[in-house]
Design a protein around this motif. Sequence first.
Motif, PDB file in Angstrom:
ATOM      1  N   TYR A  94       1.045  -1.247   0.125  1.00  0.00           N
ATOM      2  CA  TYR A  94       0.098  -0.096  -0.038  1.00  0.00           C
ATOM      3  C   TYR A  94       0.899   1.209  -0.015  1.00  0.00           C
ATOM      4  CZ  TYR A  94      -3.558  -3.173   1.601  1.00  0.00           C
ATOM      5  OH  TYR A  94      -4.449  -4.297   1.934  1.00  0.00           O
ATOM      6  N   CYS A  95       0.636   2.213  -0.880  1.00  0.00           N
ATOM      7  CA  CYS A  95       1.374   3.540  -0.780  1.00  0.00           C
ATOM      8  C   CYS A  95       0.546   4.306   0.487  1.00  0.00           C
ATOM      9  CB  CYS A  95       1.495   4.212  -2.090  1.00  0.00           C
ATOM     10  SG  CYS A  95      -0.048   4.973  -2.866  1.00  0.00           S
ATOM     11  N   THR A  96       1.111   5.226   0.872  1.00  0.00           N
ATOM     12  CA  THR A  96       0.307   6.279   1.832  1.00  0.00           C
ATOM     13  C   THR A  96       1.191   7.547   1.528  1.00  0.00           C
ATOM     14  OG1 THR A  96       0.034   6.761   4.059  1.00  0.00           O
ATOM     15  CG2 THR A  96       2.010   5.697   3.683  1.00  0.00           C
ATOM     16  N   ALA A  97       0.386   8.626   1.728  1.00  0.00           N
ATOM     17  CA  ALA A  97       0.507   9.904   1.855  1.00  0.00           C
ATOM     18  C   ALA A  97      -0.024  10.802   2.593  1.00  0.00           C
ATOM     19  CB  ALA A  97       0.543  10.481   0.370  1.00  0.00           C
ATOM     20  N   ARG A  98       0.658  11.849   3.184  1.00  0.00           N
ATOM     21  CA  ARG A  98       0.116  12.971   4.127  1.00  0.00           C
ATOM     22  C   ARG A  98      -0.194  14.012   3.003  1.00  0.00           C
ATOM     23  NH1 ARG A  98       1.829  14.535   8.684  1.00  0.00           N
ATOM     24  NH2 ARG A  98       3.867  14.775   8.145  1.00  0.00           N
ATOM     25  N   ILE A  99      -1.369  14.330   3.083  1.00  0.00           N
ATOM     26  CA  ILE A  99      -1.725  15.523   2.026  1.00  0.00           C
ATOM     27  C   ILE A  99      -2.457  16.455   2.621  1.00  0.00           C
ATOM     28  CG2 ILE A  99      -3.183  15.883  -0.263  1.00  0.00           C
ATOM     29  CD1 ILE A  99      -2.389  13.101  -0.900  1.00  0.00           C
ATOM     30  N   ALA A 100      -2.540  17.930   2.188  1.00  0.00           N
ATOM     31  CA  ALA A 100      -2.967  18.880   2.524  1.00  0.00           C
ATOM     32  C   ALA A 100      -3.892  19.188   1.345  1.00  0.00           C
ATOM     33  CB  ALA A 100      -2.266  20.120   2.904  1.00  0.00           C
ATOM     34  N   THR A 101      -5.267  19.438   1.322  1.00  0.00           N
ATOM     35  CA  THR A 101      -6.113  19.630   0.128  1.00  0.00           C
ATOM     36  C   THR A 101      -6.324  21.209   0.225  1.00  0.00           C
ATOM     37  OG1 THR A 101      -8.137  19.154   1.541  1.00  0.00           O
ATOM     38  CG2 THR A 101      -7.217  17.279   0.489  1.00  0.00           C
ATOM     39  N   VAL A 102      -6.027  22.094   0.976  1.00  0.00           N
ATOM     40  CA  VAL A 102      -6.398  23.347   0.738  1.00  0.00           C
ATOM     41  C   VAL A 102      -5.228  24.357   1.432  1.00  0.00           C
ATOM     42  CG1 VAL A 102      -8.852  23.172   0.722  1.00  0.00           C
ATOM     43  CG2 VAL A 102      -7.666  23.492   2.835  1.00  0.00           C
ATOM     44  N   VAL A 103      -5.027  25.293   1.014  1.00  0.00           N
ATOM     45  CA  VAL A 103      -4.165  26.182   1.510  1.00  0.00           C
ATOM     46  C   VAL A 103      -4.234  26.549   3.071  1.00  0.00           C
ATOM     47  CG1 VAL A 103      -3.033  28.535   1.499  1.00  0.00           C
ATOM     48  CG2 VAL A 103      -3.801  27.466  -0.552  1.00  0.00           C
ATOM     49  N   GLY A 104      -3.196  26.020   3.868  1.00  0.00           N
ATOM     50  CA  GLY A 104      -3.376  26.192   5.380  1.00  0.00           C
ATOM     51  C   GLY A 104      -4.252  25.214   6.082  1.00  0.00           C
ATOM     52  N   GLY A 105      -4.693  24.095   5.322  1.00  0.00           N
ATOM     53  CA  GLY A 105      -5.592  23.244   5.813  1.00  0.00           C
ATOM     54  C   GLY A 105      -4.646  22.206   6.654  1.00  0.00           C
ATOM     55  N   THR A 106      -5.002  20.968   7.225  1.00  0.00           N
ATOM     56  CA  THR A 106      -4.457  20.241   7.968  1.00  0.00           C
ATOM     57  C   THR A 106      -3.903  19.087   7.045  1.00  0.00           C
ATOM     58  OG1 THR A 106      -6.554  18.890   8.377  1.00  0.00           O
ATOM     59  CG2 THR A 106      -5.765  20.476  10.165  1.00  0.00           C
ATOM     60  N   VAL A 107      -2.961  18.541   7.339  1.00  0.00           N
ATOM     61  CA  VAL A 107      -2.360  17.317   6.493  1.00  0.00           C
ATOM     62  C   VAL A 107      -3.001  15.832   7.076  1.00  0.00           C
ATOM     63  CG1 VAL A 107      -0.220  15.974   6.122  1.00  0.00           C
ATOM     64  CG2 VAL A 107      -0.104  18.600   6.142  1.00  0.00           C
ATOM     65  N   ASN A 108      -3.736  15.310   6.269  1.00  0.00           N
ATOM     66  CA  ASN A 108      -4.170  14.055   6.508  1.00  0.00           C
ATOM     67  C   ASN A 108      -3.733  12.781   5.877  1.00  0.00           C
ATOM     68  OD1 ASN A 108      -6.274  15.018   8.292  1.00  0.00           O
ATOM     69  ND2 ASN A 108      -7.358  16.076   6.430  1.00  0.00           N
ATOM     70  N   PRO A 109      -3.910  11.805   6.449  1.00  0.00           N
ATOM     71  CA  PRO A 109      -3.214  10.435   5.865  1.00  0.00           C
ATOM     72  C   PRO A 109      -4.219   9.858   4.760  1.00  0.00           C
ATOM     73  CG  PRO A 109      -4.112   9.911   8.047  1.00  0.00           C
ATOM     74  CD  PRO A 109      -4.053  11.366   7.651  1.00  0.00           C
ATOM     75  N   TYR A 110      -3.611   9.443   3.593  1.00  0.00           N
ATOM     76  CA  TYR A 110      -4.599   8.797   2.585  1.00  0.00           C
ATOM     77  C   TYR A 110      -3.923   7.469   2.297  1.00  0.00           C
ATOM     78  CZ  TYR A 110      -6.964  13.178   2.080  1.00  0.00           C
ATOM     79  OH  TYR A 110      -7.771  14.443   2.121  1.00  0.00           O
ATOM     80  N   TRP A 111      -4.620   6.366   1.652  1.00  0.00           N
ATOM     81  CA  TRP A 111      -3.861   5.188   1.334  1.00  0.00           C
ATOM     82  C   TRP A 111      -4.549   4.794   0.114  1.00  0.00           C
ATOM     83  CZ3 TRP A 111      -0.780   2.531   4.708  1.00  0.00           C
ATOM     84  CH2 TRP A 111      -0.793   3.024   6.345  1.00  0.00           C
ATOM     85  N   GLY A 112      -3.424   3.860  -0.587  1.00  0.00           N
ATOM     86  CA  GLY A 112      -4.077   3.386  -1.935  1.00  0.00           C
ATOM     87  C   GLY A 112      -4.935   2.255  -1.707  1.00  0.00           C
ATOM     88  N   GLN A 113      -5.220   1.592  -2.793  1.00  0.00           N
ATOM     89  CA  GLN A 113      -6.101   0.360  -2.841  1.00  0.00           C
ATOM     90  C   GLN A 113      -5.057  -0.832  -2.408  1.00  0.00           C
ATOM     91  OE1 GLN A 113      -5.133   1.699  -5.378  1.00  0.00           O
ATOM     92  NE2 GLN A 113      -4.696  -0.179  -6.603  1.00  0.00           N
ATOM     93  N   GLY A 114      -3.853  -0.705  -2.680  1.00  0.00           N
ATOM     94  CA  GLY A 114      -2.969  -1.876  -2.520  1.00  0.00           C
ATOM     95  C   GLY A 114      -2.758  -2.732  -4.004  1.00  0.00           C
ATOM     96  N   THR A 115      -1.794  -3.188  -3.837  1.00  0.00           N
ATOM     97  CA  THR A 115      -1.208  -3.990  -5.091  1.00  0.00           C
ATOM     98  C   THR A 115      -0.554  -5.199  -4.687  1.00  0.00           C
ATOM     99  OG1 THR A 115      -0.145  -3.983  -7.185  1.00  0.00           O
ATOM    100  CG2 THR A 115       1.057  -2.921  -5.464  1.00  0.00           C
ATOM    101  N   GLN A 116      -0.799  -6.264  -5.206  1.00  0.00           N
ATOM    102  CA  GLN A 116      -0.140  -7.855  -4.538  1.00  0.00           C
ATOM    103  C   GLN A 116       1.122  -7.904  -5.307  1.00  0.00           C
ATOM    104  OE1 GLN A 116      -1.545 -10.020  -2.645  1.00  0.00           O
ATOM    105  NE2 GLN A 116       0.442 -11.060  -2.749  1.00  0.00           N
ATOM    106  N   VAL A 117       1.957  -8.357  -4.341  1.00  0.00           N
ATOM    107  CA  VAL A 117       3.293  -9.043  -4.704  1.00  0.00           C
ATOM    108  C   VAL A 117       3.684  -9.944  -4.343  1.00  0.00           C
ATOM    109  CG1 VAL A 117       5.980  -8.353  -4.539  1.00  0.00           C
ATOM    110  CG2 VAL A 117       4.529  -6.514  -4.900  1.00  0.00           C
ATOM    111  N   THR A 118       4.017 -11.006  -4.940  1.00  0.00           N
ATOM    112  CA  THR A 118       4.020 -12.394  -4.653  1.00  0.00           C
ATOM    113  C   THR A 118       5.586 -12.874  -5.308  1.00  0.00           C
ATOM    114  OG1 THR A 118       1.610 -13.079  -4.979  1.00  0.00           O
ATOM    115  CG2 THR A 118       3.226 -14.954  -4.869  1.00  0.00           C
ATOM    116  N   VAL A 119       6.209 -13.387  -4.380  1.00  0.00           N
ATOM    117  CA  VAL A 119       7.732 -13.662  -4.757  1.00  0.00           C
ATOM    118  C   VAL A 119       7.636 -15.522  -4.554  1.00  0.00           C
ATOM    119  CG1 VAL A 119      10.004 -13.667  -4.317  1.00  0.00           C
ATOM    120  CG2 VAL A 119       8.468 -11.749  -3.765  1.00  0.00           C
ATOM    121  N   SER A 120       7.693 -16.184  -5.602  1.00  0.00           N
ATOM    122  CA  SER A 120       7.624 -17.417  -5.571  1.00  0.00           C
ATOM    123  C   SER A 120       8.299 -18.048  -6.689  1.00  0.00           C
ATOM    124  CB  SER A 120       6.121 -17.813  -5.500  1.00  0.00           C
ATOM    125  OG  SER A 120       5.927 -19.268  -5.655  1.00  0.00           O
ATOM    126  N   SER A 121       8.770 -19.217  -6.625  1.00  0.00           N
ATOM    127  CA  SER A 121       9.459 -19.933  -7.793  1.00  0.00           C
ATOM    128  C   SER A 121       8.288 -20.921  -8.493  1.00  0.00           C
ATOM    129  CB  SER A 121      10.712 -20.653  -7.295  1.00  0.00           C
ATOM    130  OG  SER A 121      10.553 -21.561  -6.357  1.00  0.00           O
TER     131      SER A 121
END
Length: 121
Positions: A94-121
Motif C-alpha cells: 500500500y502507498c500512503t501520503a500525508r496531504i493537505a487539500t487546501v491552503v493552510g489546511g490540515t495534513v491528513n493521511p491517505y491510502w491506496g487500494q493496494g497491489t499484490q506482490v508475490t515472490v515464488s518460484s
Amino acid sequence: QVQLVESGGGLVQPGGSLRLSCAASGSIFSIADMGWSRQAPGKQRELIALLTSGGRVNYSDSVKGRFTISRDNAKNTVYLEMNFLKPEDTAVYYCTARIATVVGGTVNPYWGQGTQVTVSS
C-alpha cells in the motif's frame, strides 16, 4: 477528494526485482510524507519505507539495503524499487501520503487500494 493509485505488482521469482508506482491525484495543495506499507497474510500492516518532503528517508530493517523509495514531486508520484526479493516479501503493498487539500489546511493521511506482490518460484 484525493486518490492514490498503485501499480506494478505481480509475480516474481526469488532474487528478482519489481518497481511499484503510486500516483496521487485530486484536490491536492501539498504533499508531505509519502511512503509504502505492506501486509502479509495473517500479519499486521507494517511501514517499510518513508520519504519526507524534505528528502529524509527511513526503511524498516526487513527491506533496508534491498528496497529504494523515491518520488517525483512534479507528478505527485512515489516509487518503490524492490531488488533481491524474497518469498517473505510476499504481501499486499500500500502507498500512503500525508496531504493537505487546501491552503493552510490540515495534513491528513491517505491510502491506496493496494497491489499484490508475490515472490515464488
